[in-house]
Structure formats: structure tokens, C-alpha cells
Design a protein around this motif. Structure first.
Motif, short mmCIF file in Angstrom:
data_model
loop_
_atom_site.label_atom_id
_atom_site.label_comp_id
_atom_site.label_asym_id
_atom_site.label_seq_id
_atom_site.Cartn_x
_atom_site.Cartn_y
_atom_site.Cartn_z
N LEU A 251 0.82 -1.21 0.00
CA LEU A 251 0.00 0.00 0.00
C LEU A 251 0.86 1.26 0.00
CD1 LEU A 251 -2.81 -1.03 2.53
CD2 LEU A 251 -2.93 -0.94 0.04
N VAL A 252 1.96 1.25 0.72
CA VAL A 252 2.85 2.41 0.74
C VAL A 252 3.46 2.63 -0.64
CG1 VAL A 252 5.04 3.29 1.65
CG2 VAL A 252 3.34 2.35 3.21
N VAL A 253 3.88 1.55 -1.30
CA VAL A 253 4.46 1.68 -2.63
C VAL A 253 3.43 2.25 -3.60
CG1 VAL A 253 5.35 0.38 -4.60
CG2 VAL A 253 6.19 -0.12 -2.30
N LEU A 254 2.21 1.70 -3.58
CA LEU A 254 1.17 2.19 -4.48
C LEU A 254 0.82 3.65 -4.19
CD1 LEU A 254 -1.26 -0.88 -4.58
CD2 LEU A 254 0.33 -0.13 -6.35
N SER A 255 0.71 4.00 -2.92
CA SER A 255 0.39 5.39 -2.57
C SER A 255 1.49 6.33 -3.00
CB SER A 255 0.15 5.51 -1.05
OG SER A 255 -0.96 4.74 -0.63
N THR A 256 2.73 5.91 -2.85
CA THR A 256 3.85 6.76 -3.28
C THR A 256 3.80 7.01 -4.78
OG1 THR A 256 5.24 5.86 -1.50
CG2 THR A 256 6.36 6.95 -3.33
N ILE A 257 3.54 5.96 -5.55
CA ILE A 257 3.46 6.12 -7.00
C ILE A 257 2.31 7.05 -7.37
CG2 ILE A 257 2.99 4.90 -9.16
CD1 ILE A 257 4.42 2.48 -7.96
N TRP A 258 1.15 6.85 -6.77
CA TRP A 258 -0.02 7.68 -7.09
C TRP A 258 0.22 9.14 -6.72
CZ3 TRP A 258 -3.64 3.64 -4.43
CH2 TRP A 258 -3.82 2.55 -5.29
N ASP A 259 0.79 9.38 -5.55
CA ASP A 259 0.95 10.76 -5.09
C ASP A 259 2.06 11.49 -5.82
OD1 ASP A 259 -1.13 10.41 -3.31
OD2 ASP A 259 0.15 9.82 -1.65
N PHE A 260 3.06 10.77 -6.29
CA PHE A 260 4.09 11.41 -7.10
C PHE A 260 3.53 11.83 -8.46
CE2 PHE A 260 7.62 10.41 -4.34
CZ PHE A 260 8.62 11.29 -4.75
N LYS A 261 2.51 11.11 -8.94
CA LYS A 261 1.99 11.35 -10.29
C LYS A 261 0.71 12.18 -10.30
CE LYS A 261 1.48 7.17 -11.59
NZ LYS A 261 1.16 6.03 -12.49
N VAL A 262 0.36 12.81 -9.19
CA VAL A 262 -0.88 13.59 -9.15
C VAL A 262 -0.85 14.66 -10.24
CG1 VAL A 262 -2.14 15.31 -7.81
CG2 VAL A 262 -1.42 13.18 -6.74
N PHE A 263 -1.87 14.66 -11.07
CA PHE A 263 -1.95 15.65 -12.14
C PHE A 263 -3.35 16.25 -12.26
CE2 PHE A 263 -3.05 16.76 -16.51
CZ PHE A 263 -2.06 17.68 -16.81
N THR A 264 -4.36 15.40 -12.38
CA THR A 264 -5.72 15.88 -12.65
C THR A 264 -6.20 16.84 -11.58
OG1 THR A 264 -6.24 13.79 -13.77
CG2 THR A 264 -8.10 15.16 -13.06
N GLN A 265 -6.03 16.45 -10.31
CA GLN A 265 -6.51 17.29 -9.22
C GLN A 265 -5.81 18.66 -9.22
OE1 GLN A 265 -5.57 14.14 -9.07
NE2 GLN A 265 -6.71 12.95 -7.55
N GLN A 266 -4.50 18.65 -9.43
CA GLN A 266 -3.77 19.91 -9.42
C GLN A 266 -4.14 20.77 -10.62
OE1 GLN A 266 0.48 19.54 -9.54
NE2 GLN A 266 0.82 21.68 -9.02
N PHE A 267 -4.27 20.16 -11.78
CA PHE A 267 -4.59 20.92 -12.99
C PHE A 267 -5.96 21.59 -12.86
CE2 PHE A 267 -6.12 21.48 -17.32
CZ PHE A 267 -4.99 21.99 -17.96
N VAL A 268 -6.95 20.88 -12.31
CA VAL A 268 -8.29 21.43 -12.19
C VAL A 268 -8.33 22.52 -11.12
CG1 VAL A 268 -10.69 20.91 -11.60
CG2 VAL A 268 -9.39 19.35 -13.05
#
Length: 328
Positions: A251-268
């Protein structure tokens, strides 16, 4: 017919166990071939194209279409990005944001998972269904809702702050009228709101995964710890957590990957790529590649750097988890 049967029997007798074992061991790899082919087409081929583009100077769509030549620049794009002080700012934003979101997501998801494990079957089903609505909501849809909540004129947060007594609001926040206040203009406040949006969307998956892991923990061990006088925290840390360490590691690995790649939320939330003070690596790569004048080579090099960082972080963490498993 007798001769053929006899020959077949002799061939089977001559087949050694090692040869038979090698023949059987090929079967899993043959079964994986369709998945590997799909991964190669959908992931490895585009990734290879991005890596290749990072070594060229690409500044027009005509080059991407093949109408113009691709000037080779080698590592010049990487040198330009890594030598830019703004890249260090973006990298710092990305790392701090990812660390904060991984920690908050894991804590909140674990607490909700523990709560679901203690509830009755019907109530746990109801609460889990409500929680999973956040996970099922598309990132774009959920972010638009949160942007409306923080709207500077008709948003829910603006309305609530305007309902505060003027004296209290002025004493605490320094203003009494919140209409027109730009919640997304201050970088620190922007990242705080972005963190709320990302954690809200991510914690249900952690909660349900932790709940599934808790179902596999023998209740006898927890009961024995309680009989020995251990409190809830000691039971979780000494009994539950060691048994769920592989689950938390994934879960930590998956969360790290997802949070490093955040794009949609920031762009909107940011309304595009105008506010460079809140840039992170994903949106930085997009801005460099597609903002006029386009620089596809630079954008590709940033994407490659982000991929390498994720591979290194994931590899180090997985190695730590495997080492802990071997020691235990």
C-alpha cells in the motif's frame, strides 16, 4: 501398434526427471505471454517513445508527424532541466507533497479499516459502501466538486466562514468578509486543499485493503495479547502490524506512485498551468511539453526523470520489505 506403444514407453522411460521438470516449468511463462504482450504494447512501447524523444529537440507538431527531422541533442535536455534552479523547487514540492499525502492516507485508511473491522456486519457494509463512493468517483468529477466547495463567491467554505461572528473572524483570521477570497492563490493553502482532495480520494482503497488483511489475522493472537494486559495500541503494534507488514508495504508503494503522479486534481484546482509556484513534476512535464512554444523533448526528459525516481523509490522500499520478511 504394439511396436509404437513400446517405442513410446521407452521414450518416456528415457526422459529424466530434470527434463520433465524443465518442460513443466515453461508453462507459467507461456501463460504470462498474453499479459506481457499487452503490457509491452500499452506501457513499454509508449515509455520507449518518451525516452527516445527526450534525446531530441522537438518543438513542433510537424516533427511528431514525421514531416520534419528530429535534431539530436543527446543529454542536453537533461542537463538543461537538472541545471535549472526551478527544477529543484518543483522536485521539493513533489517530494514534500507525496510524503505528506502518503502518511495521511495510510493513517486515515488504517484507522477506517480498524473501525470497519470492529463494526457489525450490516453497519460495516453500509459504512464501507459510503466510503467507497469517494474511491469510485472519478478524479476529475471529485475535484470539480471540491473546487465548487472552495469557490470564492458561492462555495460552501466561503459561506461557512462568512457565518462566523465578525469579531471572531477578524481576531483569528484578520478579515470578516470572505467573499472573493482566493483560496487557491496562496501556494501553502493551495497544497493544503490539494492534500485534502487527494487523501479524500485515496484513503478508501487503503481502508478496504487493511480490512481485508485484518480478516486474515487470527483473533486468538489478539485475544491472548489482551489477556496479558496489552492495550489496543500495543495489540495493533505488536500483533496486528507485524502480520500485515506485507500489505502495508504494498500500500505504501502504491500510494507513493499515485501521489508522485498527481496531475488531474492539481490541474483542475489551479485552473491550468499559470501558477508555477505550485508546480510538481507531472504538471511541470505537461507545461514544458505543451505550453507555447511547445518543447516536447524537455517535457519528455522530465517524464523520464519522474519515472526513474519512482522506480528507485519503489525498488528501495520493496527491498527493505523483503529484507524485513527474511529477517523475521
Amino acid at each position: 501398434m504394439t511396436t509404437l506403444t513400446k517405442a513410446t514407453g521407452e521414450a518416456a522411460a528415457r526422459e529424466t526427471p530434470a527434463r520433465r521438470r524443465r518442460r513443466v516449468d515453461r508453462l507459467p511463462y507461456l501463460l504470462l505471454l498474453p499479459c506481457l504482450a499487452i503490457i509491452g504494447v500499452l506501457l513499454l512501447w509508449p515509455l520507449g517513445q518518451v525516452v527516445m524523444m527526450s534525446f531530441y529537440k522537438l518543438d513542433s507538431v510537424r516533427q511528431l508527424r514525421g514531416d520534419r527531422e528530429w535534431p539530436w541533442v543527446g543529454l542536453a535536455n537533461y542537463a538543461q532541466i537538472l541545471g535549472d534552479p526551478f527544477f529543484r523547487t518543483v522536485l521539493r514540492n513533489t517530494v514534500l507533497f507525496a510524503v505528506a499525502n502518503v502518511v495521511l492516507t495510510m493513517i486515515l485508511g488504517t484507522l477506517v479499516g480498524l473501525l470497519l473491522n470492529r463494526l457489525g456486519k450490516k453497519m460495516a457494509t453500509f459504512v464501507a459502501s459510503c466510503v467507497m463512493l469517494a474511491w469510485a468517483t472519478p478524479a476529475l468529477t471529485g475535484t470539480i466538486v471540491w473546487k465548487w466547495i472552495f469557490d470564492d463567491t458561492s462555495g460552501l467554505v466561503t459561506w461557512l466562514f462568512n457565518k462566523l461572528p465578525d469579531g471572531l473572524s477578524t481576531a483569528v483570521f484578520g478579515r470578516s468578509d470572505w467573499t472573493g477570497y482566493g483560496w487557491f492563490n496562496d501556494p501553502l493553502l493551495f497544497f493544503a486543499i490539494l492534500t485534502v482532495v487527494v487523501v479524500w480520494h485515496s484513503f478508501p482503497f487503503i481502508a478496504v485493503s487493511v480490512l481485508a488483511g485484518l480478516k486474515s489475522v487470527p483473533s486468538e493472537l489478539q485475544e491472548a495479547a489482551r489477556v496479558d494486559g496489552a492495550g489496543p495500541w500495543r495489540v495493533f503494534w505488536s500483533v496486528t502490524f507485524p502480520m500485515l507488514r506485507p500489505v502495508f508495504g504494498i500500500l505504501v508503494v502504491l500510494s507513493t506512485i499515485w501521489d508522485f503522479k498527481v496531475f488531474t486534481q492539481q490541474f483542475v484546482l489551479a485552473g491550468g498551468t499559470q501558477d508555477r509556484s505550485t508546480f510538481m513534476l507531472s504538471i511541470y512535464s505537461y507545461a514544458e511539453a505543451f505550453s507555447p512554444p511547445p518543447k516536447y523533448g524537455l517535457g519528455s526528459s522530465i517524464a523520464v526523470i519522474l519515472t526513474v525516481i519512482l522506480l528507485v523509490v519503489t525498488g528501495v522500499y520493496v527491498r527493505m520489505v523483503l529484507r524485513q520478511e527474511d529477517e523475521s
